[in-house]
Design a protein around this motif. Structure first.
Motif, PDB file in Angstrom:
ATOM      1  N   ASP A 162     -17.680   2.504 -10.716  1.00 14.60           N
ATOM      2  CA  ASP A 162     -17.390   2.255  -9.324  1.00 14.60           C
ATOM      3  C   ASP A 162     -18.111   3.195  -8.323  1.00 14.60           C
ATOM      4  OD1 ASP A 162     -16.324   1.645  -7.020  1.00 14.60           O
ATOM      5  OD2 ASP A 162     -14.101   1.586  -7.793  1.00 14.60           O
ATOM      6  N   ALA A 163     -18.487   2.775  -7.429  1.00 16.64           N
ATOM      7  CA  ALA A 163     -19.485   3.746  -6.637  1.00 16.64           C
ATOM      8  C   ALA A 163     -18.609   4.823  -5.661  1.00 16.64           C
ATOM      9  CB  ALA A 163     -19.983   2.824  -5.623  1.00 16.64           C
ATOM     10  N   SER A 164     -17.286   4.210  -5.491  1.00 20.44           N
ATOM     11  CA  SER A 164     -16.264   4.809  -4.579  1.00 20.44           C
ATOM     12  C   SER A 164     -15.363   5.771  -5.750  1.00 20.44           C
ATOM     13  CB  SER A 164     -15.316   4.058  -3.936  1.00 20.44           C
ATOM     14  OG  SER A 164     -14.614   3.046  -4.831  1.00 20.44           O
ATOM     15  N   PRO A 165     -15.257   6.889  -5.373  1.00 21.20           N
ATOM     16  CA  PRO A 165     -14.347   7.897  -6.330  1.00 21.20           C
ATOM     17  C   PRO A 165     -13.063   7.241  -6.417  1.00 21.20           C
ATOM     18  CG  PRO A 165     -14.320   8.952  -4.279  1.00 21.20           C
ATOM     19  CD  PRO A 165     -15.393   7.664  -4.218  1.00 21.20           C
ATOM     20  N   ALA A 166     -12.557   7.393  -7.940  1.00 17.45           N
ATOM     21  CA  ALA A 166     -11.177   6.864  -8.203  1.00 17.45           C
ATOM     22  C   ALA A 166     -10.350   7.825  -7.833  1.00 17.45           C
ATOM     23  CB  ALA A 166     -11.208   7.012  -9.917  1.00 17.45           C
ATOM     24  N   GLY A 167      -8.905   7.438  -7.316  1.00 14.41           N
ATOM     25  CA  GLY A 167      -8.049   8.210  -6.705  1.00 14.41           C
ATOM     26  C   GLY A 167      -6.543   7.395  -6.651  1.00 14.41           C
ATOM     27  N   HIS A 168      -5.801   7.865  -6.010  1.00 14.08           N
ATOM     28  CA  HIS A 168      -4.432   7.387  -5.896  1.00 14.08           C
ATOM     29  C   HIS A 168      -3.803   7.406  -4.240  1.00 14.08           C
ATOM     30  CE1 HIS A 168      -5.189   8.733 -10.314  1.00 14.08           C
ATOM     31  NE2 HIS A 168      -4.693   7.485 -10.459  1.00 14.08           N
TER      32      HIS A 168
ATOM     33  N   GLY B 218       3.985  10.274   0.995  1.00 20.96           N
ATOM     34  CA  GLY B 218       3.894  11.555   1.598  1.00 20.96           C
ATOM     35  C   GLY B 218       2.640  12.182   2.019  1.00 20.96           C
ATOM     36  N   ILE B 219       1.545  11.429   1.301  1.00 18.45           N
ATOM     37  CA  ILE B 219       0.183  12.310   1.396  1.00 18.45           C
ATOM     38  C   ILE B 219      -0.744  11.092   2.219  1.00 18.45           C
ATOM     39  CG2 ILE B 219      -1.756  13.053   0.477  1.00 18.45           C
ATOM     40  CD1 ILE B 219       0.517  14.878   0.167  1.00 18.45           C
ATOM     41  N   GLU B 220      -1.418  11.562   3.218  1.00 12.47           N
ATOM     42  CA  GLU B 220      -2.213  10.421   3.958  1.00 12.47           C
ATOM     43  C   GLU B 220      -3.677  10.483   3.106  1.00 12.47           C
ATOM     44  OE1 GLU B 220      -2.818  11.129   8.043  1.00 12.47           O
ATOM     45  OE2 GLU B 220      -0.919  11.237   8.647  1.00 12.47           O
ATOM     46  N   GLY B 221      -4.175   9.018   2.958  1.00  5.61           N
ATOM     47  CA  GLY B 221      -5.364   9.006   2.206  1.00  5.61           C
ATOM     48  C   GLY B 221      -5.407   8.790   0.711  1.00  5.61           C
ATOM     49  N   VAL B 222      -6.340   8.393   0.335  1.00  6.16           N
ATOM     50  CA  VAL B 222      -6.311   8.264  -1.060  1.00  6.16           C
ATOM     51  C   VAL B 222      -7.008   9.963  -1.683  1.00  6.16           C
ATOM     52  CG1 VAL B 222      -9.030   8.016  -1.068  1.00  6.16           C
ATOM     53  CG2 VAL B 222      -7.732   7.393  -3.083  1.00  6.16           C
ATOM     54  N   VAL B 223      -6.127  10.186  -2.735  1.00  6.62           N
ATOM     55  CA  VAL B 223      -6.243  11.524  -3.443  1.00  6.62           C
ATOM     56  C   VAL B 223      -7.200  11.307  -4.688  1.00  6.62           C
ATOM     57  CG1 VAL B 223      -5.129  13.204  -4.577  1.00  6.62           C
ATOM     58  CG2 VAL B 223      -4.037  12.287  -2.615  1.00  6.62           C
TER      59      VAL B 223
ATOM     60  N   ARG C 162     -10.774  16.058  -4.112  1.00 10.79           N
ATOM     61  CA  ARG C 162      -9.863  16.321  -3.168  1.00 10.79           C
ATOM     62  C   ARG C 162      -8.557  17.156  -3.537  1.00 10.79           C
ATOM     63  NH1 ARG C 162      -6.298  12.175   0.741  1.00 10.79           N
ATOM     64  NH2 ARG C 162      -5.407  14.073   2.247  1.00 10.79           N
ATOM     65  N   ALA C 163      -7.988  16.798  -4.467  1.00 13.06           N
ATOM     66  CA  ALA C 163      -6.869  17.648  -5.070  1.00 13.06           C
ATOM     67  C   ALA C 163      -7.256  18.919  -5.576  1.00 13.06           C
ATOM     68  CB  ALA C 163      -6.339  16.677  -6.382  1.00 13.06           C
TER      69      ALA C 163
ATOM     70  N   ILE D 265      -2.229  10.566 -15.296  1.00 16.03           N
ATOM     71  CA  ILE D 265      -1.914  10.655 -13.730  1.00 16.03           C
ATOM     72  C   ILE D 265      -1.783   9.284 -13.147  1.00 16.03           C
ATOM     73  CG2 ILE D 265      -3.265  11.127 -11.763  1.00 16.03           C
ATOM     74  CD1 ILE D 265      -5.223  12.982 -13.056  1.00 16.03           C
ATOM     75  N   GLU D 266      -2.071   8.425 -13.755  1.00 16.14           N
ATOM     76  CA  GLU D 266      -1.934   6.851 -13.506  1.00 16.14           C
ATOM     77  C   GLU D 266      -0.352   6.799 -13.695  1.00 16.14           C
ATOM     78  OE1 GLU D 266      -4.226   3.391 -13.286  1.00 16.14           O
ATOM     79  OE2 GLU D 266      -4.249   4.821 -11.419  1.00 16.14           O
ATOM     80  N   HIS D 267       0.009   7.358 -14.637  1.00 16.45           N
ATOM     81  CA  HIS D 267       1.621   7.105 -15.180  1.00 16.45           C
ATOM     82  C   HIS D 267       2.532   7.859 -14.003  1.00 16.45           C
ATOM     83  CE1 HIS D 267       5.142   6.558 -17.522  1.00 16.45           C
ATOM     84  NE2 HIS D 267       5.191   8.020 -17.629  1.00 16.45           N
ATOM     85  N   TRP D 268       2.001   8.926 -13.815  1.00 12.72           N
ATOM     86  CA  TRP D 268       2.985   9.866 -12.892  1.00 12.72           C
ATOM     87  C   TRP D 268       2.824   9.089 -11.616  1.00 12.72           C
ATOM     88  CZ3 TRP D 268       5.717  14.582 -13.601  1.00 12.72           C
ATOM     89  CH2 TRP D 268       5.706  14.957 -14.787  1.00 12.72           C
ATOM     90  N   ASN D 269       1.680   8.845 -11.247  1.00 13.48           N
ATOM     91  CA  ASN D 269       1.345   7.966  -9.929  1.00 13.48           C
ATOM     92  C   ASN D 269       2.394   6.793  -9.640  1.00 13.48           C
ATOM     93  OD1 ASN D 269      -0.476   5.976  -8.104  1.00 13.48           O
ATOM     94  ND2 ASN D 269      -0.285   7.933  -7.214  1.00 13.48           N
ATOM     95  N   ARG D 270       2.625   6.066 -10.758  1.00 10.93           N
ATOM     96  CA  ARG D 270       3.556   4.791 -10.635  1.00 10.93           C
ATOM     97  C   ARG D 270       4.772   5.304 -10.145  1.00 10.93           C
ATOM     98  NH1 ARG D 270       0.179   3.016 -14.963  1.00 10.93           N
ATOM     99  NH2 ARG D 270       1.661   3.941 -16.465  1.00 10.93           N
ATOM    100  N   TYR D 271       5.122   6.547 -10.656  1.00  8.17           N
ATOM    101  CA  TYR D 271       6.641   6.953  -9.957  1.00  8.17           C
ATOM    102  C   TYR D 271       6.689   7.799  -8.716  1.00  8.17           C
ATOM    103  CZ  TYR D 271       7.645   5.315 -14.670  1.00  8.17           C
ATOM    104  OH  TYR D 271       7.970   4.515 -15.937  1.00  8.17           O
ATOM    105  N   SER D 272       5.722   7.600  -8.101  1.00  5.76           N
ATOM    106  CA  SER D 272       5.778   8.441  -6.778  1.00  5.76           C
ATOM    107  C   SER D 272       6.731   8.044  -5.709  1.00  5.76           C
ATOM    108  CB  SER D 272       4.421   8.245  -6.025  1.00  5.76           C
ATOM    109  OG  SER D 272       4.277   8.884  -4.802  1.00  5.76           O
ATOM    110  N   ILE D 273       7.600   9.148  -5.238  1.00  6.65           N
ATOM    111  CA  ILE D 273       8.622   9.003  -4.176  1.00  6.65           C
ATOM    112  C   ILE D 273       8.234   9.562  -2.997  1.00  6.65           C
ATOM    113  CG2 ILE D 273      10.095   7.997  -5.953  1.00  6.65           C
ATOM    114  CD1 ILE D 273      11.533  10.706  -5.889  1.00  6.65           C
TER     115      ILE D 273
END
Length: 575
Positions: free
Chosen positions: A243-249, A253-258, A262-263, A332-340
């Motif tokens: 993917d040409a674009s960087p993978a992120g989540h 509470g955070i603006e934009g893709v991380v 960036r992190a 990271i994907e697993h933790w992101n699914r539980y973002s609140i």
């Protein structure tokens, strides 16, 4: 029946690549089916440009081995190859599964190049080897049933199955196409359609696009023919594109893709919140280590999610930089699914804090019990002789290795905690609080005080403990000397009505025995509701979610042991 229809019937579905429901592809197989069909399958890795040159009539599934050959430079050069077609590059194609035969046994073993590409580790089962990628972890990447034994006219099954996504990644890395080669042999009745197909010569050989059919009569068997199908099929691959674009989540509470960059470089000191439901996956698997106090998770020294803090009733606060620092993407994907969002963190105490308060109260009870019992009976009991557990040892080795404690720290889903989960949690609480009570030494205390053995021989740990606490309570309330006035205090205990200092522990015992008693449903429900009420829980207010009820049980038991400790402290102060 026309020739084409006859061929279609004979070939059946042998040309179809079967991808099982759980994502596995059988890349090698050797067996005889129940209807006496002999199946031999293996997979060759060939350059995509050579696939069109494969001739099914030349397919030979025997894997040729050079063996331990020393060249003039004394270099060991073992080699495996399969003859696929006479074209250059296909005379010695690379097998995905190597094989060899000794006596009447044939071994199928997945190529070590594939195994080493993913750093797979073997796990021995009863009749097969599973290869696991432990860095994630991902179990059963390869399933390998190693040995096929031939005993005329059949052979037992050996096979190699690989998860499709891993095969796709391997093929993309190697820039190869997976071609599954097969030979199928079976006997068939010589019916009119078959006679017509064989003609006067008594045999039929024809090559098609991807398979060849050979049919011949037996000299020693009338009305029976031998069918052999040789062919190949392309295992469909998935083109893996970067993917040409960087993978992120996206994190609440955070603006934009991380992204990882960036992190790690732009968000130092930034935190996100996740629901503690994220821990469910890890709490039930012993390969992971969960720190219940912080919510941190680690896996076999491979990776960890650290710098966490449990907040409120259901939240975990995680530092983004640390989360993206060396942690596998799927974690990271697993933790992101539980973002609140921080506003979704519930007020109150989390279950790990409740568990620790309750357990420390239990330890304090054990210490004070020994202090009081030793004064009355002139014993020298240590707390571990009354409640089994050695707090000093547990404190020094760490509470995460405390087997009775770990299950009661597991998260409680605030949105849906079922009745079965509630009963199961009560069982785990009783293992800690009830089953660790030493009946033998409790009985020794009761007998030494002077309670008639005939009256208490049917008592178990809880009843013996209740009797002791009643004795202490009478002594405290009346001021009677617990050593000089034993007979009087025992008499007062027998007259004592409504003493219920252990009521919640008895209620816990009743709940955890729900599925052990053979009572009617109505009786069981009545006992269950009665136990809940004893815990201060209104059954009709539960609405099929026992999360709050679970909190009440922890709090009620903690308060109960607090009351017991207060009683024992009063006794110690007065005596």
């Amino acid at each position: 029946m026309t020739e084409q229809e006859m061929i279609t019937r004979l070939v059946g579905n042998y040309l179809d690549v079967d991808i099982s429901g759980d994502g596995y592809i059988t890349v090698a197989e050797l067996k005889t089916t129940q209807d006496k069909v002999s199946v031999d399958v293996n997979t060759a890795l060939v350059p995509p440009s050579l696939v069109s040159r494969i001739k099914p009539s030349h397919v030979n599934l025997v894997v040729k081995i050079t063996g331990a050959v020393l060249d003039k430079y004394c270099a060991y050069k073992p080699s495996f190859g399969m003859y696929v077609s006479p074209s250059s590059g296909l005379k010695k194609a690379e097998p995905l599964v190597v094989s060899w035969t000794c006596a009447n046994k044939t071994v199928l073993s997945v190529d070590q190049g594939f195994l080493s590409a993913f750093r797979l580790v073997p796990r021995l089962l009863k009749d097969e080897i599973c290869w696991d990628e432990l860095s994630k972890p991902d179990y059963g990447v390869v399933k390998n049933k190693l040995i096929s034994e031939y005993e005329f006219p059949s052979q037992t099954e050996a096979c190699v199955k690989i998860k499709k996504d891993y095969l796709d990644r391997y093929l993309a890395c190697r820039k190869k196409t997976a071609v599954r080669l097969f030979t199928v042999i079976r006997e068939m009745s010589l019916d009119d359609d078959m006679k017509k197909l064989l003609g006067e010569g008594g045999s039929y050989v024809k090559e098609f696009d991807r398979f060849e059919i050979r049919i011949s009569k037996y000299v020693h068997k009338e009305d029976v023919v031998r069918l052999e199908i040789n062919g190949y099929e392309i295992i469909p691959g998935k083109e893996l594109r970067e993917d040409a674009s960087p993978a992120g989540h996206y994190w609440k509470g955070i603006e934009g893709v991380v992204t990882e960059y960036r992190a790690r470089h732009e968000m130092i000191g930034e935190y996100v919140y996740v629901s503690d439901d994220v821990l469910q996956k890890y709490e039930v698997d012993d390969d992971y280590e969960v720190c219940p106090d912080s919510g941190a998770v680690s896996y076999r020294g491979q990776w960890s999610v650290s710098r966490c803090e449990r907040v409120g009733r259901n939240g975990i606060k995680v530092e983004l930089k640390k989360l993206y620092e060396g942690t596998p993407y799927d974690v990271i994907e697993h933790w992101n699914r539980y973002s609140i969002d921080s506003s979704e963190v519930g007020e109150g105490e989390n279950i790990a804090d409740k568990a620790r308060r309750l357990t420390r109260g239990y330890f304090e009870f054990g210490r004070l019990f020994c202090l009081v019992a030793n004064k009355i009976c002139q014993f020298s009991f240590s707390p571990s002789e009354i409640i089994t557990l050695d707090q000093n040892a547990i404190d020094s080795t760490g509470w995460t290795d405390f087997p009775d404690y770990k299950p009661i720290t597991h998260h409680v889903n605030g949105r849906r905690f079922t009745k079965d989960e509630f009963v199961s949690r009560c069982k785990k609480l009783y293992i800690l609080l009830g089953e660790n009570l030493q009946e033998r030494n409790l009985r020794k205390v009761i007998n030494t005080i002077g309670f008639p053995p005939g009256d208490t021989e049917g008592y178990r740990s809880l009843k013996l403990l209740e009797l002791f606490l009643a004795y202490v309570s009478v002594s405290v309330e009346t001021g009677l000397d617990p050593v000089q006035s034993k007979e009087i205090i025992i008499g007062r205990v027998k007259e004592l009505a409504g003493f219920n200092m252990l009521s919640k522990l008895f209620a816990l015992n009743e709940i955890r025995q729900m599925d052990a008693h053979k009572n009617s449903k109505a009786t069981t429900l009545l006992k269950f509701n009665s136990a809940l009420e004893e815990m201060g829980i209104e059954p009709n207010a539960i609405s099929n979610n026992y999360a709050i009820a679970c909190d009440r049980v922890y709090d009620g038991l903690t308060d109960q042991f607090g009351d017991i400790c207060d009683l024992l402290l009063k006794f110690d102060k007065n005596n």
